[in-house]
Write a protein that holds these residues in place. Structure first.
Motif, short mmCIF file in Angstrom:
data_model
loop_
_atom_site.label_atom_id
_atom_site.label_comp_id
_atom_site.label_asym_id
_atom_site.label_seq_id
_atom_site.Cartn_x
_atom_site.Cartn_y
_atom_site.Cartn_z
N TRP A 77 0.84 -1.19 0.00
CA TRP A 77 0.00 0.00 0.00
C TRP A 77 0.88 1.25 0.00
CZ3 TRP A 77 -5.47 0.47 0.32
CH2 TRP A 77 -6.13 -0.75 0.23
N GLU A 78 0.48 2.24 -0.79
CA GLU A 78 1.27 3.46 -0.95
C GLU A 78 0.77 4.57 -0.02
OE1 GLU A 78 2.30 4.67 -5.00
OE2 GLU A 78 1.25 2.84 -5.63
N PHE A 79 1.76 5.33 0.51
CA PHE A 79 1.47 6.47 1.38
C PHE A 79 2.32 7.65 0.97
CE2 PHE A 79 0.01 2.88 3.73
CZ PHE A 79 -1.13 3.33 4.38
N LEU A 80 1.77 8.84 1.18
CA LEU A 80 2.46 10.08 0.86
C LEU A 80 2.64 10.86 2.17
CD1 LEU A 80 3.37 11.72 -1.64
CD2 LEU A 80 1.10 12.77 -1.62
N LEU A 81 3.83 11.42 2.37
CA LEU A 81 4.11 12.23 3.55
C LEU A 81 4.21 13.69 3.14
CD1 LEU A 81 4.83 12.21 6.61
CD2 LEU A 81 7.23 12.15 5.89
N LEU B 254 -5.78 5.22 -1.68
CA LEU B 254 -6.80 4.16 -1.59
C LEU B 254 -6.84 3.36 -2.90
CD1 LEU B 254 -8.99 2.99 0.25
CD2 LEU B 254 -10.59 4.58 -0.80
N ARG B 255 -6.93 2.05 -2.76
CA ARG B 255 -7.01 1.15 -3.92
C ARG B 255 -8.46 0.90 -4.30
NH1 ARG B 255 -3.09 -3.95 -2.62
NH2 ARG B 255 -1.10 -2.88 -2.82
N ASP B 256 -8.65 0.60 -5.58
CA ASP B 256 -9.98 0.20 -6.04
C ASP B 256 -10.38 -1.08 -5.33
OD1 ASP B 256 -10.17 2.32 -7.81
OD2 ASP B 256 -9.43 1.17 -9.53
N THR C 209 -10.58 4.08 8.47
CA THR C 209 -9.93 5.15 9.23
C THR C 209 -9.77 6.32 8.25
OG1 THR C 209 -7.74 4.28 8.67
CG2 THR C 209 -8.71 3.54 10.76
N PRO C 210 -9.51 7.53 8.75
CA PRO C 210 -9.33 8.66 7.83
C PRO C 210 -8.20 8.41 6.84
CG PRO C 210 -9.59 9.44 10.08
CD PRO C 210 -9.45 7.95 10.16
N LEU C 211 -8.37 8.86 5.60
CA LEU C 211 -7.35 8.69 4.57
C LEU C 211 -6.16 9.63 4.77
CD1 LEU C 211 -9.54 8.28 1.35
CD2 LEU C 211 -8.24 6.52 2.57
#
Length: 142
Positions: free
Chosen positions: A52-56, A91-93, A99-101
């Motif tokens: 899963w990808e996250f951006l900071l 978020l993935r399809d 929880t909040p994105l």
């Protein structure tokens, strides 16, 4: 009667000056899990999710790093200066967030009472760690 004062009297006082130690190192650990029971608010026994990808983002909203969760469901952002950050999940399809994105993480130095504890400088470097937990559940189609 004349009373002469002795030589100048010296009064000793103390002044305390406090500073924040500059060697704090910030770290944010993102935990990604499959939230099989989104109503219970517990994350202990959930399956951790890889890939899963996250951006900071920093306090100005600028993207400063991105990362992907490993097999343990974690992604870590290291070597951050103290401050306020937001972590944004991509978020993935086929999934709904439980929880909040976007979550805010504040990395701040601990407060030391130099007079009471006589702690003038923490050992260097001191790691300040923040955590963000993101849960998802697969969409259910009828």
């Amino acid at each position: 009667t004349v009373i002469s004062a002795p030589s100048p009297v010296i009064v000793t006082g103390h002044a305390w000056f406090g500073n924040v130690h500059e060697s704090y190192i910030g770290k944010i650990i993102v935990h990604k899990f499959q939230d099989n029971d989104p109503t219970n608010g517990e994350y202990d026994d959930e399956e951790m999710l890889e890939g899963w990808e996250f951006l900071l983002r920093d306090a100005t909203g600028s993207a400063i790093a991105s990362g992907t969760t490993g097999p343990d469901g974690l992604v870590t952002f290291d070597d951050l200066p103290l401050g306020t950050y937001t972590v944004e999940e991509i978020l993935r399809d086929g999934w709904d967030n439980t929880t909040p994105l976007v979550q805010t993480v504040v990395l701040s130095a601990p407060v030391y009472d130099a007079i009471a504890e006589r702690i003038f400088e923490p050992p260097a470097p001191v790691e300040i760690v923040g955590h963000a937990w993101f849960g998802n559940i697969r969409e259910v189609y009828e």
